[in-house]
Design a protein around this motif. Structure first.
Motif, PDB file in Angstrom:
ATOM      1  N   UNK A  37       0.693  -1.254  -0.071  1.00 31.32           N
ATOM      2  CA  UNK A  37       0.084  -0.034  -0.106  1.00 31.32           C
ATOM      3  C   UNK A  37       0.947   1.142  -0.115  1.00 31.32           C
ATOM      4  N   UNK A  38       0.691   1.982  -0.761  1.00 30.95           N
ATOM      5  CA  UNK A  38       1.561   3.342  -1.169  1.00 30.95           C
ATOM      6  C   UNK A  38       0.763   4.630  -0.655  1.00 30.95           C
ATOM      7  N   UNK A  39       1.198   5.297   0.368  1.00 32.16           N
ATOM      8  CA  UNK A  39       0.761   6.475   0.805  1.00 32.16           C
ATOM      9  C   UNK A  39       1.446   7.680   0.111  1.00 32.16           C
ATOM     10  N   UNK A  40       0.539   8.354  -0.594  1.00 31.55           N
ATOM     11  CA  UNK A  40       1.120   9.506  -1.563  1.00 31.55           C
ATOM     12  C   UNK A  40       0.781  10.893  -0.951  1.00 31.55           C
ATOM     13  N   UNK A  41       2.096  11.458  -0.656  1.00 30.01           N
ATOM     14  CA  UNK A  41       1.908  12.934  -0.439  1.00 30.01           C
ATOM     15  C   UNK A  41       2.417  13.711  -1.557  1.00 30.01           C
ATOM     16  N   UNK A  42       1.229  14.324  -2.128  1.00 32.98           N
ATOM     17  CA  UNK A  42       1.610  14.966  -3.464  1.00 32.98           C
ATOM     18  C   UNK A  42       1.202  16.595  -3.412  1.00 32.98           C
ATOM     19  N   UNK A  43       2.203  17.271  -3.782  1.00 28.44           N
ATOM     20  CA  UNK A  43       1.962  18.792  -3.454  1.00 28.44           C
ATOM     21  C   UNK A  43       1.901  19.427  -4.970  1.00 28.44           C
ATOM     22  N   UNK A  44       1.122  20.077  -5.222  1.00 31.79           N
ATOM     23  CA  UNK A  44       1.040  20.702  -6.640  1.00 31.79           C
ATOM     24  C   UNK A  44       1.162  22.374  -6.289  1.00 31.79           C
ATOM     25  N   UNK A  45       2.069  22.797  -7.226  1.00 33.89           N
ATOM     26  CA  UNK A  45       2.585  23.908  -7.034  1.00 33.89           C
ATOM     27  C   UNK A  45       2.398  24.839  -8.576  1.00 33.89           C
ATOM     28  N   UNK A  46       1.658  25.894  -8.738  1.00 33.57           N
ATOM     29  CA  UNK A  46       1.256  26.321  -9.983  1.00 33.57           C
ATOM     30  C   UNK A  46       1.424  27.900  -9.521  1.00 33.57           C
ATOM     31  N   UNK A  47       0.985  28.826 -10.597  1.00 38.32           N
ATOM     32  CA  UNK A  47       0.764  30.291 -10.354  1.00 38.32           C
ATOM     33  C   UNK A  47      -0.347  30.653  -9.363  1.00 38.32           C
ATOM     34  N   UNK A  48      -1.297  29.802  -9.080  1.00 40.24           N
ATOM     35  CA  UNK A  48      -2.327  30.071  -8.264  1.00 40.24           C
ATOM     36  C   UNK A  48      -1.892  29.763  -6.705  1.00 40.24           C
ATOM     37  N   UNK A  49      -0.739  29.163  -6.609  1.00 35.18           N
ATOM     38  CA  UNK A  49      -0.254  28.934  -5.234  1.00 35.18           C
ATOM     39  C   UNK A  49       0.075  27.390  -5.029  1.00 35.18           C
ATOM     40  N   UNK A  50       0.109  26.862  -3.946  1.00 34.15           N
ATOM     41  CA  UNK A  50       0.497  25.546  -3.632  1.00 34.15           C
ATOM     42  C   UNK A  50      -0.931  24.779  -3.008  1.00 34.15           C
ATOM     43  N   UNK A  51      -0.897  23.482  -3.447  1.00 32.37           N
ATOM     44  CA  UNK A  51      -2.097  22.630  -2.905  1.00 32.37           C
ATOM     45  C   UNK A  51      -1.721  21.095  -2.683  1.00 32.37           C
ATOM     46  N   UNK A  52      -1.942  20.661  -1.479  1.00 28.70           N
ATOM     47  CA  UNK A  52      -1.725  19.344  -0.920  1.00 28.70           C
ATOM     48  C   UNK A  52      -2.637  18.591  -1.441  1.00 28.70           C
ATOM     49  N   UNK A  53      -2.588  17.563  -2.218  1.00 25.60           N
ATOM     50  CA  UNK A  53      -3.862  16.652  -2.606  1.00 25.60           C
ATOM     51  C   UNK A  53      -4.383  15.970  -1.399  1.00 25.60           C
ATOM     52  N   UNK A  54      -5.689  16.133  -1.288  1.00 22.33           N
ATOM     53  CA  UNK A  54      -6.277  15.414  -0.151  1.00 22.33           C
ATOM     54  C   UNK A  54      -7.227  14.416  -0.656  1.00 22.33           C
ATOM     55  N   UNK A  55      -7.493  13.530   0.418  1.00 22.82           N
ATOM     56  CA  UNK A  55      -8.678  12.185  -0.026  1.00 22.82           C
ATOM     57  C   UNK A  55      -9.863  12.667  -0.679  1.00 22.82           C
ATOM     58  N   UNK A  56     -10.296  13.883  -0.228  1.00 23.35           N
ATOM     59  CA  UNK A  56     -11.680  14.291  -0.776  1.00 23.35           C
ATOM     60  C   UNK A  56     -11.639  15.363  -1.635  1.00 23.35           C
ATOM     61  N   UNK A  57     -10.543  15.773  -2.272  1.00 26.39           N
ATOM     62  CA  UNK A  57     -10.570  16.482  -3.231  1.00 26.39           C
ATOM     63  C   UNK A  57     -10.516  16.257  -4.598  1.00 26.39           C
ATOM     64  N   UNK A  58     -10.895  16.953  -5.421  1.00 22.27           N
ATOM     65  CA  UNK A  58     -11.162  16.763  -6.965  1.00 22.27           C
ATOM     66  C   UNK A  58      -9.862  16.035  -7.508  1.00 22.27           C
ATOM     67  N   UNK A  59      -8.717  16.834  -7.178  1.00 25.89           N
ATOM     68  CA  UNK A  59      -7.514  16.368  -7.830  1.00 25.89           C
ATOM     69  C   UNK A  59      -6.885  14.686  -7.540  1.00 25.89           C
ATOM     70  N   UNK A  60      -7.604  14.393  -6.361  1.00 26.87           N
ATOM     71  CA  UNK A  60      -7.458  12.992  -6.104  1.00 26.87           C
ATOM     72  C   UNK A  60      -7.904  11.955  -6.780  1.00 26.87           C
ATOM     73  N   UNK A  61      -8.746  12.553  -7.605  1.00 26.48           N
ATOM     74  CA  UNK A  61      -9.472  11.545  -8.625  1.00 26.48           C
ATOM     75  C   UNK A  61      -8.490  11.031  -9.623  1.00 26.48           C
ATOM     76  N   UNK A  62      -7.694  12.170 -10.363  1.00 23.10           N
ATOM     77  CA  UNK A  62      -6.478  11.789 -10.932  1.00 23.10           C
ATOM     78  C   UNK A  62      -5.549  10.878 -10.819  1.00 23.10           C
ATOM     79  N   UNK A  63      -5.192  10.921  -9.310  1.00 24.17           N
ATOM     80  CA  UNK A  63      -4.283  10.085  -8.707  1.00 24.17           C
ATOM     81  C   UNK A  63      -4.851   8.537  -8.656  1.00 24.17           C
ATOM     82  N   UNK A  64      -6.011   8.470  -8.153  1.00 26.85           N
ATOM     83  CA  UNK A  64      -6.532   7.266  -8.009  1.00 26.85           C
ATOM     84  C   UNK A  64      -6.688   6.325  -9.291  1.00 26.85           C
TER      85      UNK A  64
END
Length: 335
Positions: free
Chosen positions: A118-145
């Motif tokens: 089982x792989x626990x993923x700490x994923x941080x996205x950084x863009x011009x809009x700022x930094x975002x840590x991907x969380x379990x309930x966020x829409x961005x986690x769907x791409x990861x899954x």
């Protein structure tokens, strides 16, 4: 009670209470590939692409795609397919597990079973809009899954609540001091820790530096993608290829081993059968809570596989007589 009767009892009871610590991959033999239309020519091409994805899932070895037997299978992948259907712009292909596994064994490929770390993923996205840590309930986690499913890896995503936002910083994810991340990761009970620091470059192009911690062993690399979905898939493909050599069974590199597992309760039996499946196990004896198997594996890969279920190896000095009359070097004992 006969051996068959004991196994029937254990199987039935295991369905009532199965507390697996390893992470079996659901849908390991189902592949989803994008299509533009339903034309026959494109469908055949996508079916071959689906087979390539399955081969990578089960072997983790890019060189496997150049295997002559695999090239022959790609000409008529339908021989391994039980059914396929369209789901919007996706072609969903179900491969027959037994037929596929046997075909790849016959091709001499290294194989990886369904129980994986089982792989626990700490994923941080950084863009011009700022930094975002991907969380379990966020829409961005769907791409990861989706990427994890495509690459055959069981992933867990942190909640990314306020306390974890303070932990999942660029310096923490790219540094060597993992103490804070390890503390925050404890509640997720994963086998390996993956940190990803992704940054948006020019235009829509993304780049990511990933670091994979398996115990104290560090594996790392960099990938790029034209968009976040492509980037997620590229990272998980790289992680798949990094993890596979620790667990796949390579033909010719194995030896005949006797495995004795003591203190096996009923729920653990089904889990043990899944864990040992890549090694073609044969159960020799079931004596109370002690199971004795004969299998083909390298000792180190077998140890890595059993570690997924938190089994502990017994030192030779602690072993009492158990009736296994083999050279000590060819017998591994766990509880």
């Amino acid at each position: 009670m006969s051996l068959i009767a004991r196994l029937l009892v254990m199987c039935c009871m295991s369905l009532l209470s199965l507390a697996s610590l390893a992470a079996p991959v659901n849908g390991l033999y189902q592949v989803r590939e994008a299509v533009l239309g339903q034309q026959a020519v494109e469908r055949e091409q996508v079916l071959r692409q689906a087979l390539d994805t399955l081969v990578m899932r089960l072997s983790g070895d890019p060189a496997a795609l150049e295997n002559p037997a695999v090239i022959a299978l790609r000409e008529k992948p339908q021989r391994l397919i039980s059914q396929y259907a369209y789901d919007g712009n996706m072609l969903v292909v179900d491969f027959d597990p037994a037929t596929s596994m046997q075909a790849l064994r016959d091709a001499g490929l290294p194989l990886w079973g369904a129980d994986r770390p089982a792989v626990l993923v700490w994923w941080l996205n950084e863009s011009a809009r700022g930094s975002l840590l991907v969380g379990d309930t966020q829409e961005s986690s769907a791409l990861l899954r989706r990427a994890a499913q495509h690459r055959g890896l069981p992933v867990r995503v942190p909640l990314a609540d306020l306390s974890e936002q303070w932990v999942g910083t660029p310096s923490a994810l790219s540094g060597k001091n993992l103490s804070a991340l390890r503390d925050a990761s404890a509640r997720y009970a994963a086998d390996v820790l993956l940190t990803v620091y992704a940054r948006q470059a020019r235009g829509s192009q993304w780049q990511a530096h990933w670091r994979l911690w398996h115990g104290e062993q560090l594996l790392q690399g960099q990938v790029a993608g034209a968009n976040p979905a492509v980037l997620n898939d590229a990272v998980l493909l790289a992680v798949q290829q990094a993890l596979a050599p620790l667990f796949v069974v390579r033909p010719g590199g194995e030896e005949v081993l006797t495995l004795v597992v003591s203190n096996v309760d009923l729920p653990r039996y089904a889990e043990l059968e899944r864990l040992l499946e890549p090694f073609a196990p044969r159960l020799l004896r079931a004596d109370g809570k002690v199971l004795t198997y004969r299998l083909k594996a390298s000792a180190e890969q077998l140890r890595a596989q059993l570690a997924l279920a938190r089994l502990q190896e017994l030192p030779a000095a602690a072993v009492q007589g158990d009736g296994v009359m083999e050279a000590r070097a060819s017998v591994l004992r766990f509880h």
